[in-house]
Scaffold this motif. Structure first.
Motif, PDB file in Angstrom:
ATOM      1  N   ILE A 155      49.752 -21.064   8.266  1.00  0.00           N
ATOM      2  CA  ILE A 155      49.557 -22.172   7.326  1.00  0.00           C
ATOM      3  C   ILE A 155      48.476 -21.828   6.312  1.00  0.00           C
ATOM      4  O   ILE A 155      48.615 -22.074   5.115  1.00  0.00           O
ATOM      5  CB  ILE A 155      49.218 -23.473   8.086  1.00  0.00           C
ATOM      6  N   TYR A 156      47.390 -21.224   6.774  1.00  0.00           N
ATOM      7  CA  TYR A 156      46.301 -20.831   5.874  1.00  0.00           C
ATOM      8  C   TYR A 156      46.781 -19.812   4.846  1.00  0.00           C
ATOM      9  O   TYR A 156      46.531 -19.948   3.656  1.00  0.00           O
ATOM     10  CB  TYR A 156      45.129 -20.262   6.675  1.00  0.00           C
ATOM     11  N   LEU A 157      47.489 -18.793   5.290  1.00  0.00           N
ATOM     12  CA  LEU A 157      47.956 -17.751   4.373  1.00  0.00           C
ATOM     13  C   LEU A 157      48.971 -18.284   3.364  1.00  0.00           C
ATOM     14  O   LEU A 157      48.986 -17.854   2.212  1.00  0.00           O
ATOM     15  CB  LEU A 157      48.537 -16.578   5.150  1.00  0.00           C
ATOM     16  N   SER A 158      49.809 -19.205   3.780  1.00  0.00           N
ATOM     17  CA  SER A 158      50.780 -19.768   2.842  1.00  0.00           C
ATOM     18  C   SER A 158      50.103 -20.678   1.824  1.00  0.00           C
ATOM     19  O   SER A 158      50.548 -20.785   0.687  1.00  0.00           O
ATOM     20  CB  SER A 158      51.875 -20.511   3.584  1.00  0.00           C
ATOM     21  N   SER A 159      49.013 -21.324   2.192  1.00  0.00           N
ATOM     22  CA  SER A 159      48.318 -22.196   1.244  1.00  0.00           C
ATOM     23  C   SER A 159      47.452 -21.410   0.272  1.00  0.00           C
ATOM     24  O   SER A 159      47.211 -21.844  -0.841  1.00  0.00           O
ATOM     25  CB  SER A 159      47.462 -23.220   1.988  1.00  0.00           C
ATOM     26  N   VAL A 160      47.000 -20.225   0.644  1.00  0.00           N
ATOM     27  CA  VAL A 160      46.174 -19.401  -0.240  1.00  0.00           C
ATOM     28  C   VAL A 160      46.964 -18.964  -1.457  1.00  0.00           C
ATOM     29  O   VAL A 160      46.442 -18.905  -2.567  1.00  0.00           O
ATOM     30  CB  VAL A 160      45.614 -18.177   0.521  1.00  0.00           C
ATOM     31  N   SER A 161      48.240 -18.686  -1.318  1.00  0.00           N
ATOM     32  CA  SER A 161      49.053 -18.256  -2.454  1.00  0.00           C
ATOM     33  C   SER A 161      49.204 -19.367  -3.485  1.00  0.00           C
ATOM     34  O   SER A 161      49.498 -19.100  -4.640  1.00  0.00           O
ATOM     35  CB  SER A 161      50.417 -17.781  -1.978  1.00  0.00           C
ATOM     36  N   GLY A 162      48.997 -20.607  -3.110  1.00  0.00           N
ATOM     37  CA  GLY A 162      49.068 -21.723  -4.041  1.00  0.00           C
ATOM     38  C   GLY A 162      47.845 -21.849  -4.920  1.00  0.00           C
ATOM     39  O   GLY A 162      47.820 -22.623  -5.863  1.00  0.00           O
ATOM     40  N   PHE A 163      46.799 -21.088  -4.641  1.00  0.00           N
ATOM     41  CA  PHE A 163      45.568 -21.164  -5.418  1.00  0.00           C
ATOM     42  C   PHE A 163      45.495 -20.050  -6.447  1.00  0.00           C
ATOM     43  O   PHE A 163      44.491 -19.378  -6.585  1.00  0.00           O
ATOM     44  CB  PHE A 163      44.344 -21.091  -4.494  1.00  0.00           C
ATOM     45  N   ALA A 164      46.557 -19.851  -7.208  1.00  0.00           N
ATOM     46  CA  ALA A 164      46.561 -18.829  -8.250  1.00  0.00           C
ATOM     47  C   ALA A 164      45.584 -19.236  -9.351  1.00  0.00           C
ATOM     48  O   ALA A 164      45.319 -20.421  -9.567  1.00  0.00           O
ATOM     49  CB  ALA A 164      47.963 -18.675  -8.826  1.00  0.00           C
ATOM     50  N   ALA A 165      45.046 -18.259 -10.033  1.00  0.00           N
ATOM     51  CA  ALA A 165      44.090 -18.526 -11.097  1.00  0.00           C
ATOM     52  C   ALA A 165      44.761 -19.315 -12.220  1.00  0.00           C
ATOM     53  O   ALA A 165      45.929 -19.099 -12.542  1.00  0.00           O
ATOM     54  CB  ALA A 165      43.536 -17.213 -11.630  1.00  0.00           C
ATOM     55  N   THR A 166      44.013 -20.226 -12.813  1.00  0.00           N
ATOM     56  CA  THR A 166      44.508 -21.029 -13.919  1.00  0.00           C
ATOM     57  C   THR A 166      43.580 -20.866 -15.119  1.00  0.00           C
ATOM     58  O   THR A 166      42.404 -20.552 -14.954  1.00  0.00           O
ATOM     59  CB  THR A 166      44.565 -22.516 -13.532  1.00  0.00           C
ATOM     60  N   PRO A 167      44.076 -21.069 -16.323  1.00  0.00           N
ATOM     61  CA  PRO A 167      43.222 -20.938 -17.502  1.00  0.00           C
ATOM     62  C   PRO A 167      42.205 -22.072 -17.580  1.00  0.00           C
ATOM     63  O   PRO A 167      42.533 -23.230 -17.336  1.00  0.00           O
ATOM     64  CB  PRO A 167      44.198 -20.993 -18.669  1.00  0.00           C
ATOM     65  N   LYS A 168      40.967 -21.725 -17.895  1.00  0.00           N
ATOM     66  CA  LYS A 168      39.896 -22.718 -18.020  1.00  0.00           C
ATOM     67  C   LYS A 168      39.453 -22.884 -19.465  1.00  0.00           C
ATOM     68  O   LYS A 168      38.973 -23.942 -19.841  1.00  0.00           O
ATOM     69  CB  LYS A 168      38.687 -22.318 -17.158  1.00  0.00           C
ATOM     70  N   ASP A 169      39.591 -21.821 -20.269  1.00  0.00           N
ATOM     71  CA  ASP A 169      39.090 -21.866 -21.634  1.00  0.00           C
ATOM     72  C   ASP A 169      39.844 -20.846 -22.477  1.00  0.00           C
ATOM     73  O   ASP A 169      40.106 -19.737 -22.020  1.00  0.00           O
ATOM     74  CB  ASP A 169      37.593 -21.529 -21.611  1.00  0.00           C
ATOM     75  N   ILE A 170      40.198 -21.207 -23.694  1.00  0.00           N
ATOM     76  CA  ILE A 170      40.871 -20.297 -24.616  1.00  0.00           C
ATOM     77  C   ILE A 170      40.072 -20.284 -25.918  1.00  0.00           C
ATOM     78  O   ILE A 170      39.865 -21.341 -26.523  1.00  0.00           O
ATOM     79  CB  ILE A 170      42.325 -20.738 -24.901  1.00  0.00           C
ATOM     80  N   LYS A 171      39.600 -19.095 -26.311  1.00  0.00           N
ATOM     81  CA  LYS A 171      38.795 -18.973 -27.521  1.00  0.00           C
ATOM     82  C   LYS A 171      39.321 -17.853 -28.410  1.00  0.00           C
ATOM     83  O   LYS A 171      39.721 -16.799 -27.918  1.00  0.00           O
ATOM     84  CB  LYS A 171      37.334 -18.674 -27.175  1.00  0.00           C
ATOM     85  N   TYR A 172      39.258 -18.094 -29.710  1.00  0.00           N
ATOM     86  CA  TYR A 172      39.663 -17.085 -30.686  1.00  0.00           C
ATOM     87  C   TYR A 172      38.725 -15.889 -30.595  1.00  0.00           C
ATOM     88  O   TYR A 172      37.504 -16.043 -30.475  1.00  0.00           O
ATOM     89  CB  TYR A 172      39.615 -17.687 -32.093  1.00  0.00           C
ATOM     90  N   ALA A 173      39.273 -14.670 -30.675  1.00  0.00           N
ATOM     91  CA  ALA A 173      38.454 -13.457 -30.589  1.00  0.00           C
ATOM     92  C   ALA A 173      38.497 -12.659 -31.888  1.00  0.00           C
ATOM     93  O   ALA A 173      37.456 -12.342 -32.464  1.00  0.00           O
ATOM     94  CB  ALA A 173      38.910 -12.594 -29.427  1.00  0.00           C
ATOM     95  N   SER A 174      39.696 -12.307 -32.366  1.00  0.00           N
ATOM     96  CA  SER A 174      39.803 -11.482 -33.575  1.00  0.00           C
ATOM     97  C   SER A 174      41.240 -11.493 -34.079  1.00  0.00           C
ATOM     98  O   SER A 174      42.111 -12.128 -33.493  1.00  0.00           O
ATOM     99  CB  SER A 174      39.361 -10.052 -33.287  1.00  0.00           C
ATOM    100  N   LYS A 175      41.471 -10.765 -35.172  1.00  0.00           N
ATOM    101  CA  LYS A 175      42.840 -10.621 -35.662  1.00  0.00           C
ATOM    102  C   LYS A 175      43.167  -9.149 -35.799  1.00  0.00           C
ATOM    103  O   LYS A 175      42.285  -8.298 -35.843  1.00  0.00           O
ATOM    104  CB  LYS A 175      43.049 -11.341 -36.989  1.00  0.00           C
ATOM    105  N   GLY A 176      44.450  -8.857 -35.835  1.00  0.00           N
ATOM    106  CA  GLY A 176      44.893  -7.479 -35.945  1.00  0.00           C
ATOM    107  C   GLY A 176      46.144  -7.378 -36.794  1.00  0.00           C
ATOM    108  O   GLY A 176      46.779  -8.381 -37.121  1.00  0.00           O
ATOM    109  N   ASN A 177      46.472  -6.162 -37.146  1.00  0.00           N
ATOM    110  CA  ASN A 177      47.691  -5.889 -37.915  1.00  0.00           C
ATOM    111  C   ASN A 177      48.540  -4.891 -37.145  1.00  0.00           C
ATOM    112  O   ASN A 177      48.056  -3.832 -36.767  1.00  0.00           O
ATOM    113  CB  ASN A 177      47.362  -5.315 -39.292  1.00  0.00           C
ATOM    114  N   ALA A 178      49.797  -5.246 -36.930  1.00  0.00           N
ATOM    115  CA  ALA A 178      50.730  -4.346 -36.269  1.00  0.00           C
ATOM    116  C   ALA A 178      51.542  -3.617 -37.334  1.00  0.00           C
ATOM    117  O   ALA A 178      51.820  -4.169 -38.397  1.00  0.00           O
ATOM    118  CB  ALA A 178      51.657  -5.127 -35.350  1.00  0.00           C
ATOM    119  N   LEU A 179      51.887  -2.386 -37.065  1.00  0.00           N
ATOM    120  CA  LEU A 179      52.713  -1.643 -38.011  1.00  0.00           C
ATOM    121  C   LEU A 179      54.048  -2.332 -38.219  1.00  0.00           C
ATOM    122  O   LEU A 179      54.542  -2.443 -39.327  1.00  0.00           O
ATOM    123  CB  LEU A 179      52.925  -0.211 -37.520  1.00  0.00           C
TER     124      LEU A 179
END
Length: 90
Positions: A15-39
């Motif tokens: 039960i413990y091992l099956s519940s641990v897989s439910g605690f996947a990381a989630t996003p907490k903060d999204i911030k702009y970093a930079s811009k780029g140019n693709a060929l």
């Protein structure tokens, strides 16, 4: 008696091992970093996603923020920023 204890210990571990897989990381903060140019593909903007596991991952926006991708390539993309951030944190 001993069999019952072993059974309950094994069941508890399962039960413990099956519940641990439910605690996947989630996003907490999204911030702009930079811009780029693709060929090929034009301009893209890079954002840093801080995840609940303490790690920082990158996502990028393409086509005037209509397409969001994990990393800086046009693979593994969606039309939603939050959905892409969740993919990046997994």
């Amino acid at each position: 008696m001993i069999r019952n204890k072993i059974f309950y210990v094994a069941l508890t571990c399962l039960i413990y091992l099956s519940s641990v897989s439910g605690f996947a990381a989630t996003p907490k903060d999204i911030k702009y970093a930079s811009k780029g140019n693709a060929l090929i593909g034009g301009k893209y903007y890079i954002y840093n996603v801080r995840c609940s596991d303490g790690k920082t991952r990158k996502i990028s926006s393409w086509d005037k923020r209509k397409k969001w991708c994990v990393g800086t390539s046009k693979r593994n993309c969606s039309n939603d920023q939050l959905k892409t951030a969740k993919k990046a944190c997994k």
